[in-house]
Scaffold this motif. Structure first.
Motif, PDB file in Angstrom:
ATOM      1  N   LYS A  43     -30.014  21.474  27.736  1.00 13.67           N
ATOM      2  CA  LYS A  43     -29.771  20.314  26.891  1.00 13.67           C
ATOM      3  C   LYS A  43     -30.683  19.150  27.287  1.00 13.67           C
ATOM      4  N   LYS A  46     -34.232  19.838  26.140  1.00 14.47           N
ATOM      5  CA  LYS A  46     -34.371  19.647  24.701  1.00 14.47           C
ATOM      6  C   LYS A  46     -34.461  18.157  24.355  1.00 14.47           C
ATOM      7  N   GLU A  47     -33.647  17.321  25.002  1.00 12.23           N
ATOM      8  CA  GLU A  47     -33.689  15.879  24.774  1.00 12.23           C
ATOM      9  C   GLU A  47     -35.038  15.292  25.204  1.00 12.23           C
ATOM     10  N   HIS A  48     -35.586  15.767  26.326  1.00 14.71           N
ATOM     11  CA  HIS A  48     -36.887  15.276  26.808  1.00 14.71           C
ATOM     12  C   HIS A  48     -37.995  15.652  25.834  1.00 14.71           C
ATOM     13  N   GLN A  49     -37.971  16.887  25.336  1.00 14.49           N
ATOM     14  CA  GLN A  49     -38.993  17.303  24.381  1.00 14.49           C
ATOM     15  C   GLN A  49     -38.918  16.479  23.098  1.00 14.49           C
ATOM     16  N   GLU A  50     -37.703  16.157  22.668  1.00 15.14           N
ATOM     17  CA  GLU A  50     -37.538  15.340  21.469  1.00 15.14           C
ATOM     18  C   GLU A  50     -38.063  13.924  21.713  1.00 15.14           C
ATOM     19  N   MET A  51     -37.771  13.369  22.897  1.00 10.23           N
ATOM     20  CA  MET A  51     -38.224  12.027  23.232  1.00 10.23           C
ATOM     21  C   MET A  51     -39.755  11.978  23.256  1.00 10.23           C
ATOM     22  N   SER A  53     -41.872  13.974  21.746  1.00 13.30           N
ATOM     23  CA  SER A  53     -42.472  14.173  20.424  1.00 13.30           C
ATOM     24  C   SER A  53     -42.338  12.925  19.549  1.00 13.30           C
ATOM     25  N   ASN A  54     -41.381  12.044  19.865  1.00 16.07           N
ATOM     26  CA  ASN A  54     -41.180  10.828  19.075  1.00 16.07           C
ATOM     27  C   ASN A  54     -41.893   9.602  19.641  1.00 16.07           C
ATOM     28  N   SER A  94     -46.254  15.454  28.046  1.00 12.93           N
ATOM     29  CA  SER A  94     -45.095  16.045  28.731  1.00 12.93           C
ATOM     30  C   SER A  94     -44.817  15.384  30.075  1.00 12.93           C
TER      31      SER A  94
END
Length: 122
Positions: A43, A46-51, A53-54, A94
């Motif tokens: 989880k 997933k939150e880090h990847q979303e952050m 990408s935004n 990243s």
């Protein structure tokens, strides 16, 4: 002799349940590890990847190395971060650890508030 074989067959039947009782602690340990370690880590990833990408231009970010700067350009894999006036570095997206201040995109209909104040002063 007949009694001896019937006792042996009766003792062999619970052997299957014994194997289940031996493997049950390992199954329980795996379930506990899944819910306490694996699932929260997935989880968080997933939150880090979303952050990452935004991330957009103007955001203030902190890298994993501890550098704090403002994003001036973003591409697919890299971002240009301005650390000080005239000091820009290329950072792999990243490796961005945190986004401190997000910039809000302006809508096209926004007008500066200064013009309304000047008109009321006259």
């Amino acid at each position: 002799m007949l009694n001896l074989t019937s006792v042996a067959t009766a003792a062999a039947a619970p052997g299957g349940a014994g194997f289940l009782m031996q493997i049950l602690p390992f199954v329980l340990i795996f379930v506990v590890f899944y819910f306490l370690l694996i699932r929260p880590q997935q989880k968080k990833m997933k939150e880090h990847q979303e952050m990452v990408s935004n991330v957009s231009r103007g955001d203030e970010v902190v890298t994993q190395g501890g550098l704090i700067g403002k994003v001036s350009k973003v591409s697919d894999e890299e971002a240009i971060v301005e650390l000080a006036d005239g000091v820009k570095v290329r950072v792999v997206k990243s490796t961005i650890a945190d986004v401190r201040n997000r910039t809000e995109p302006k809508t096209a209909n926004d007008t500066p508030d200064d013009t309304s104040d000047k008109a009321s002063d006259d």
